[in-house]
Scaffold this active site. Structure first.
Site, PDB file in Angstrom:
ATOM      1  N   LYS A 165      -0.394  -3.363  -6.600  1.00  0.00           N
ATOM      2  CA  LYS A 165       0.594  -2.289  -6.514  1.00  0.00           C
ATOM      3  C   LYS A 165       1.988  -2.801  -6.888  1.00  0.00           C
ATOM      4  CE  LYS A 165      -2.219   0.166  -3.179  1.00  0.00           C
ATOM      5  NZ  LYS A 165      -2.398   0.818  -1.894  1.00  0.00           N
ATOM      6  N   GLN A 223      -0.138  -0.738   3.998  1.00  0.00           N
ATOM      7  CA  GLN A 223      -1.521  -0.943   3.574  1.00  0.00           C
ATOM      8  C   GLN A 223      -2.466  -0.921   4.771  1.00  0.00           C
ATOM      9  OE1 GLN A 223      -2.298  -1.060   0.353  1.00  0.00           O
ATOM     10  NE2 GLN A 223      -4.458  -1.528   0.518  1.00  0.00           N
ATOM     11  N   ASP A 239       1.475   7.878   0.119  1.00  0.00           N
ATOM     12  CA  ASP A 239       0.013   7.863   0.260  1.00  0.00           C
ATOM     13  C   ASP A 239      -0.531   9.282   0.501  1.00  0.00           C
ATOM     14  OD1 ASP A 239      -1.178   5.290   0.011  1.00  0.00           O
ATOM     15  OD2 ASP A 239      -0.324   4.673   1.941  1.00  0.00           O
TER      16      ASP A 239
HETATM   17  N1  L34 Z   1      -2.024   2.728   2.800  1.00  0.00           N
HETATM   18  N2  L34 Z   1      -4.038   1.704   2.355  1.00  0.00           N
HETATM   19  C1  L34 Z   1      -3.063   2.536   1.974  1.00  0.00           C
HETATM   20  N3  L34 Z   1      -3.087   3.197   0.784  1.00  0.00           N
HETATM   21  C2  L34 Z   1      -4.132   3.017  -0.069  1.00  0.00           C
HETATM   22  O1  L34 Z   1      -4.184   3.700  -1.206  1.00  0.00           O
HETATM   23  C3  L34 Z   1      -5.150   2.122   0.281  1.00  0.00           C
HETATM   24  N4  L34 Z   1      -6.204   1.842  -0.552  1.00  0.00           N
HETATM   25  C4  L34 Z   1      -7.531   1.595   0.029  1.00  0.00           C
HETATM   26  C5  L34 Z   1      -7.349   0.537   1.118  1.00  0.00           C
HETATM   27  N5  L34 Z   1      -6.146   0.719   1.918  1.00  0.00           N
HETATM   28  C6  L34 Z   1      -5.095   1.494   1.530  1.00  0.00           C
HETATM   29  C7  L34 Z   1      -6.099   1.142  -1.695  1.00  0.00           C
HETATM   30  O2  L34 Z   1      -5.030   0.909  -2.235  1.00  0.00           O
HETATM   31  C8  L34 Z   1      -8.309   1.084  -1.181  1.00  0.00           C
HETATM   32  N6  L34 Z   1      -7.301   0.758  -2.164  1.00  0.00           N
HETATM   33  C9  L34 Z   1      -7.547   0.090  -3.384  1.00  0.00           C
HETATM   34  C10 L34 Z   1      -6.574  -0.058  -4.342  1.00  0.00           C
HETATM   35  C11 L34 Z   1      -6.803  -0.722  -5.538  1.00  0.00           C
HETATM   36  C12 L34 Z   1      -8.016  -1.271  -5.792  1.00  0.00           C
HETATM   37  C13 L34 Z   1      -9.006  -1.122  -4.846  1.00  0.00           C
HETATM   38  C14 L34 Z   1      -8.771  -0.457  -3.656  1.00  0.00           C
HETATM   39  C15 L34 Z   1      -8.235  -2.009  -7.060  1.00  0.00           C
HETATM   40  O3  L34 Z   1      -7.287  -2.287  -7.751  1.00  0.00           O
HETATM   41  N7  L34 Z   1      -9.484  -2.386  -7.382  1.00  0.00           N
HETATM   42  C16 L34 Z   1      -9.792  -3.151  -8.574  1.00  0.00           C
HETATM   43  C17 L34 Z   1     -10.405  -4.481  -8.212  1.00  0.00           C
HETATM   44  C18 L34 Z   1      -9.536  -5.313  -7.374  1.00  0.00           C
HETATM   45  C19 L34 Z   1     -10.189  -6.647  -7.029  1.00  0.00           C
HETATM   46  O4  L34 Z   1     -10.377  -7.452  -7.958  1.00  0.00           O
HETATM   47  O5  L34 Z   1     -10.515  -6.878  -5.861  1.00  0.00           O
HETATM   48  C20 L34 Z   1     -10.806  -2.370  -9.403  1.00  0.00           C
HETATM   49  O6  L34 Z   1     -10.893  -2.605 -10.608  1.00  0.00           O
HETATM   50  O7  L34 Z   1     -11.514  -1.533  -8.843  1.00  0.00           O
END
Ligand code: L34
Length: 280
Positions: A49, A93, A116
């Site tokens: 982020k 988060q 959010d």
């Molecule tokens: N307050 N908490 C708050 N807001 C959110 O919107 C989130 N969320 C969830 C968990 N807690 C939170 C996220 O940001 C899940 N989440 C989230 C965000 C981004 C990614 C996954 C979950 C992401 O970028 N995933 C990548 C892989 C990342 C890695 O390598 O581990 C993908 O390509 O899916």
């Protein structure tokens, strides 16, 4: 064989659009990012982020707090950020360490900075169809459907999971797009008979290989919201990808699907918050 929905590429497009808009503001938009403790997955998401903010020309104000932070300390920080004019959005988060009260934290963030879209005020606005912000993950899924010209109107949509963060708002946005929505959960009876009717199947359960090929209708659109680790520690979603891909018309990969879109939609919400604060 299904078309893979490229969440990474679409996220880049959304962020480019947001960056262009953000550059036109009379001052930089700003996001405060609160991370409590050492959850390794949360660290990765928060780093993502912060990188997205940099790409979009949005200032980020990191607040990395120790796991022992008290509720009072956390609420005091949020109060300070609520009153900081450089901060347009506040993101705390989740999940928080056990001893902290997530609901109280969500309620403490001023609704105009709730990028959010977790505060009951913003959830209510969304439900009545007068949104200020859209919840990032469900909004990211809707953006994917639009980008790939996948119609929702009149279609049978099945959402697996009823969390406040994904399942419930996902069902709401699909309903507002004129889908016919069924939300399933751990108490649903005869789940496969319901999922097999889905033209659009969205899974947000958090169980590796939960969605098997026999649960998916031929030609269905399959959206995988989950972020799990398999027995080898590899990132994966709820969907048995190899088995389901040949049956689906469209499918999202994990990683590279919904995750990057969640982050991109957050950037849009920060831009919205900044515009609102500037009276634009
Ligand atoms: N307050 N908490 C708050 N807001 C959110 O919107 C989130 N969320 C969830 C968990 N807690 C939170 C996220 O940001 C899940 N989440 C989230 C965000 C981004 C990614 C996954 C979950 C992401 O970028 N995933 C990548 C892989 C990342 C890695 O390598 O581990 C993908 O390509 O899916």
């Amino acid at each position: 064989m299904a078309i893979r929905i490229d969440g990474k590429a679409l996220a880049a497009k959304v962020k480019a659009r947001t960056a262009a808009e953000a550059a036109k503001l009379p001052r930089q938009a700003g996001l405060a990012v609160i991370l409590v403790g050492e959850n390794p997955a949360s660290k990765v998401y928060v780093a993502g982020k912060e990188k997205d903010c940099a790409e979009c020309g949005i200032r980020s104000f990191p607040h990395k707090l120790p796991a022992e932070t008290t509720q009072e300390e956390l609420l005091a920080l949020i109060e300070k950020l609520n009153n900081d004019p450089d901060v347009d959005g506040i993101l705390c988060q989740l999940p928080l360490p056990e001893h902290l009260d997530e609901e109280a934290v969500i309620h403490a963030i001023r609704p105009d900075k709730d990028v959010d879209c977790f505060h009951p005020f913003n959830v209510g606005r969304m439900v009545i169809g007068r949104p200020v912000f859209l919840p990032c993950t469900p909004a990211g899924v809707m953006e994917m459907l639009r980008e790939y010209d996948i119609p929702v109107r009149g279609k049978r949509c099945v959402v697996l999971g009823r969390s406040n963060i994904v399942g419930k708002p996902m069902g709401m946005l699909l309903t507002q797009a004129d889908g016919t929505v069924t939300i399933c959960h751990s108490r649903t009876e005869d789940l496969a008979s319901i999922t097999r009717q889905a033209d659009i199947l969205v899974s947000a359960i958090g169980k590796t290989r939960f969605v098997t090929a026999d649960m998916v209708k031929e030609g269905a659109v399959v959206i995988d919201v989950a972020m799990n680790r398999d027995e080898n520690g590899k990132l994966c979603g709820d969907v048995d990808f190899a088995a389901v891909e040949p049956r689906a018309s469209y499918i999202t990969p994990v990683p590279g699907g919904v995750g990057p879109m969640t982050r991109a939609m957050l950037m849009e919400n920060i831009l919205t918050a900044a515009k609102n604060h500037l009276g634009l």
